[in-house]
Write a protein that holds these residues in place. Sequence first.
Motif: not given
Length: 387
Positions: A160-183
């Motif tokens: 369960r902790q691994l799944v939660r970490t994976t979900v947070e990593l996916r959200q972080a990647r989406a945020t980084v991609a959005q920030l890169a697009a804005n940049e």
Amino acid sequence: MGEPPRDIRETLRKGLWIGTWLLFLSSPVHDLASGRHSPACIVAGGAGLAVFVAVYLTLVFRHMGRPTGRLMDQRYAGGLIAGLGMLALVLSLTLGTHWLGLFVYVSVCCGAALPSGAVYWTVPLTGAVMVLTALHLGDRDFWQLLMLVLLIGFSMAGVRQLVRTTVELRQARATVAQLAANEERLRLARDLHDLLGHSLSLITLKSELAGRMLPDHPDKAAQQVADIERVSRQALVDVREAVSGYRRPRLSAELAGARVALTAADVVADIPAEPDLTSVPEESESALAWALREAVTNVVRHSGASRCTVNVVRRQTLDGPILELSVEDNGSGGPSGAGRGHGNGLTGLTERLQKAGGQLEAGRVKHGFRLVARVPLTPAADVGSPA
């Protein structure tokens, strides 16, 4: 992962994965069918086992692979787990040692539904209750079952902790991609501002000068108008170059996008993580990126493949060093869209690669379809520009 099922197919898949573990309930079922108990005990035991299984499936199906919910949800899950433990205790004390395996499922629910802090004491508590019950029933061979209770409970918490970490990593990647697009948007806005601000200011100034010189000095006014034309043409070239650079795809980004697209289509992807792109001309890299995008799109849409392999290698030929991209799948169909115009299908890819001095090969192989794109590692000679 980390999300509730979105359709019936995902619901059935998750239910099948969870229901497979119910095979370990064969011992209680065999005990009921052995005929050692009275009809009343068989009916009561069967009803208790059915309730136990229903509560277990509800807990695991709802909480497996999902982050810990609100405090009310945690209390609701804790209450169900406590009831599940009491039911396992009553059935074990009433019907015998064959029912001690139910404590393993209680431990699974603790690891799957409770917060990490609660797992650290609820799983050992479940094991302790199981040991005391076994000693009360006169069973001294409980060590293997105790190891299962502890290991499976903590393993579920780790999953369960691994799944939660994976979900947070996916959200972080989406945020980084959005920030890169804005940049990137800010970069384009900044470049256009710098380019057009200077050029338009110069055009305005020279227009005012030409207007003042026109009555008395028409020759000087004509010179200013010529300068205005030159500046405006250069500004147009600068804007086109800025927009072209903004829209030019990168091979590394396309490789990452190809991995995501193939995985989403249930295609096993073998893609290099960090290809060597040093000293690769931008035009050559862009052409390979377009070829990879088109090839992966065809694999996903038309091939019906289950595996796709992408390779990016450098080769030395008689004409000089080249960079080769190959996309091979095990499907039954190949790229479509040839002949539909520039930018689509094999015709569009061939034209893009020819502009970069490269070439394209595509066709059936023994176990699927293979597309190979090659571009030179040195800029192509300028053979003229279109009108």
